[in-house]
Design an enzyme around this catalytic site. Structure first.
Site, mmCIF file in Angstrom:
data_model
loop_
_atom_site.group_PDB
_atom_site.id
_atom_site.type_symbol
_atom_site.label_atom_id
_atom_site.label_comp_id
_atom_site.label_asym_id
_atom_site.label_seq_id
_atom_site.Cartn_x
_atom_site.Cartn_y
_atom_site.Cartn_z
ATOM 1 N N GLU A 1 5.101 -12.483 0.936
ATOM 2 C CA GLU A 1 5.610 -11.511 0.030
ATOM 3 C C GLU A 1 6.731 -10.733 0.194
ATOM 4 O OE1 GLU A 1 1.769 -9.240 -0.691
ATOM 5 O OE2 GLU A 1 1.152 -10.702 0.807
ATOM 6 N N ARG B 1 0.670 -1.378 0.105
ATOM 7 C CA ARG B 1 -0.084 -0.041 -0.002
ATOM 8 C C ARG B 1 0.859 1.306 -0.149
ATOM 9 N NH1 ARG B 1 -2.384 -4.025 2.664
ATOM 10 N NH2 ARG B 1 -4.532 -3.989 2.257
ATOM 11 N N HIS C 1 -1.052 -2.593 -4.499
ATOM 12 C CA HIS C 1 -0.385 -3.511 -5.694
ATOM 13 C C HIS C 1 -0.354 -2.828 -6.979
ATOM 14 C CE1 HIS C 1 -0.200 -6.337 -2.636
ATOM 15 N NE2 HIS C 1 -1.301 -6.931 -2.589
ATOM 16 N N HIS D 1 2.851 -12.688 -5.519
ATOM 17 C CA HIS D 1 1.728 -12.794 -4.588
ATOM 18 C C HIS D 1 1.381 -14.330 -4.328
ATOM 19 C CE1 HIS D 1 -1.342 -11.700 -1.738
ATOM 20 N NE2 HIS D 1 -1.173 -10.284 -1.930
ATOM 21 N N ASP E 1 -1.363 -9.940 8.579
ATOM 22 C CA ASP E 1 -1.348 -9.275 7.284
ATOM 23 C C ASP E 1 -0.409 -8.079 7.489
ATOM 24 O OD1 ASP E 1 -1.820 -7.906 4.908
ATOM 25 O OD2 ASP E 1 -3.745 -7.788 4.862
#
Ligand code: GLA
Length: 445
Positions: free
Chosen positions: A410, A175, A200, A274, A346
């Site tokens: 990631e 982000r 992304h 991803h 996350d």
């Protein structure tokens, strides 16, 4: 950001002299093997068959020499079936790369699918749309192959790929707060495609463009070189960016992703992949029982829109401590502000490192199948994401993917780095080369 000459770990693009495209040799792994169950059955049969020869009640009447000869013949016949039964070594193959058509985009661009396979039967498929890793097949501890990545059977699924299954993400993975940043005193505005933020790479990131591709084959590795030129101003980013990504599968069961880029204007860049992993096989349910080690003593806590607060927090004493291998789901429902904000994990973890180069960032182990995935990277961070937004997606082979049915690792720079002066810089300037490597290493135990 790592700015240096091509790494010697895997052959650099400059060193690739011989390119092979469209090899027509088919997949050959497994041709000398039988399924482990059937092999087990044959070995049991052997035992039952030998019993009467050696120990029959009439043995007085069977001359010893004849019995020994019969035993010798039986062994000769059955050795090939019993040898190596059930072990990972029963998956035999040959190094190969092949290309096939995989449909076309709505604007008529042809998409190609490349299949890479190694001598141990590992097979990775990647496509030119979005540089997407379509499947990764590896053996479990009994030698059975399964696809351990979430995705779709056809291009159509990927064209609406909301969760970014397997995607090559850019120009900026993760982000950027409020879709804004400034470089050299000039402000740039991006599309807000994730609440108030840009995620992304924007509306049409690198995961939604068709890449140019060429395959190669060498003595112990095969691969595909993908190229894409992102125009000045594309998705709001400054500078013409030339990107080259090389996917390589070698006979040491390593799949590497090598990212290179150059620009003609200073621009933020943060490339990642991803892929969603489930080491028990895609579609087999939750990953909460899998065990994870993250080589990270710190992570970057987030606000309610998943933008880092700027703090680099210690994982010690928190559910974010994966420095020792820990069951993924053991603390995921703890009362913890960060877990609540993320709806699970996350978060970006700060990889422990002394200097530049490849280091082990993560290790995942699935006790049910014995599969192990190790992730090495040159990047400073890794976003550990537990598939919190998966909500009944119709994936491969009719499988439905729900929350927590996969995890992502990631490898990346920290989120929102262009707006966080204390984070390592993600600005690539003209004359510099962006170069990062991530390696997935597959094994069993
Ligand atoms: C990243 C983000 C998640 C989510 C997924 C895509 O991992 O951090 O919040 O947006 O991509 O669904």
């Amino acid at each position: 950001m790592l700015i240096r000459k091509p790494h010697s770990y895997l052959s650099g693009i400059a060193k690739i002299t011989k390119l092979h495209t469209g090899l027509d040799s088919g997949l050959r792994y497994g041709q000398n093997s039988l399924p482990a169950d059937s092999l087990k059955g044959r070995c049991e049969m052997t035992k039952n068959f030998l019993q009467p020869i050696l120990f029959d009640s009439n043995h007085q009447r069977t001359p010893m020499i004849r019995r020994m000869f019969l035993l010798f013949l039986s062994c000769l016949t059955l050795i090939p079936f019993c040898a190596g039964s059930g072990g990972p070594s029963s998956t035999q193959g040959a190094l190969m790369v092949k290309k096939e058509a995989f449909g076309s985009t709505p604007d008529g661009k042809a998409v190609e699918l490349y299949t890479l396979a190694n001598m141990h039967g590992i097979e990775v498929r990647v496509m030119t749309y979005g540089g997407i890793v379509v499947s990764v097949k590896t053996p479990d501890k009994a030698g059975h192959l399964a696809d351990i990545t979430l995705g779709f059977d056809t291009l159509a699924g990927y064209l609406a790929n909301k969760p970014y299954f397997g995607a090559l993400v850019g120009r900026y993975g993760n982000r950027i707060a409020n879709g804004k940043f400034a470089v050299d005193g000039k402000e740039y505005t991006l599309a807000k495609n994730n609440g108030p933020n840009s995620l992304h790479g924007g509306l049409k990131g690198f995961d939604k463009v068709v890449w140019q591709a060429e395959s190669f084959q060498k003595s112990a590795e095969v691969g595909v070189i993908l190229k894409y030129t992102s125009a000045n101003g594309e998705e709001g980013y400054p500078g013409t960016l030339h990107v080259t990504v090389t996917y390589t599968l070698n006979d040491k069961n390593e799949f590497s992703i090598d990212y290179h880029a150059i620009t003609d204007k200073a621009t933020p860049i943060n490339l990642t992949n991803h892929t969603y992993f489930n080491l028990a096989g895609e579609g087999s349910g939750s990953i909460l029982h899998e065990e994870l080690m993250l080589n990270a003593n710190h992570f970057t806590p987030v606000d309610s829109t998943l933008i880092p607060t700027g703090k680099i927090a210690s994982v010690t004493g928190t559910p974010f401590d994966f420095t020792k291998s820990t069951v993924v789901g053991s603390r995921i429902n703890n009362k913890d502000e960060q877990l609540e904000l993320g709806g699970g994990y996350d978060h970006n973890f700060v990889i422990n490192r002394q200097g530049a180069g490849l280091v082990l960032a993560a290790r995942v182990y699935a006790p049910t199948t014995g599969r192990v995935l190790e992730v090495d990277t040159t990047q400073p961070g890794v976003q550990f994401y537990t598939g919190n937004f998966l909500d009944g997606i119709h994936g491969k082979h009719g499988h439905i993917y729900n929350k927590r049915d996969a995890l992502c690792l990631e490898t990346q720079h920290y989120p929102d780095s262009p707006n966080q002066p204390s984070f390592p810089s993600t600005i690539l300037k003209p004359g510099q080369t962006y170069h990062e490597i991530t390696v997935w290493r597959f094994s069993t135990r």
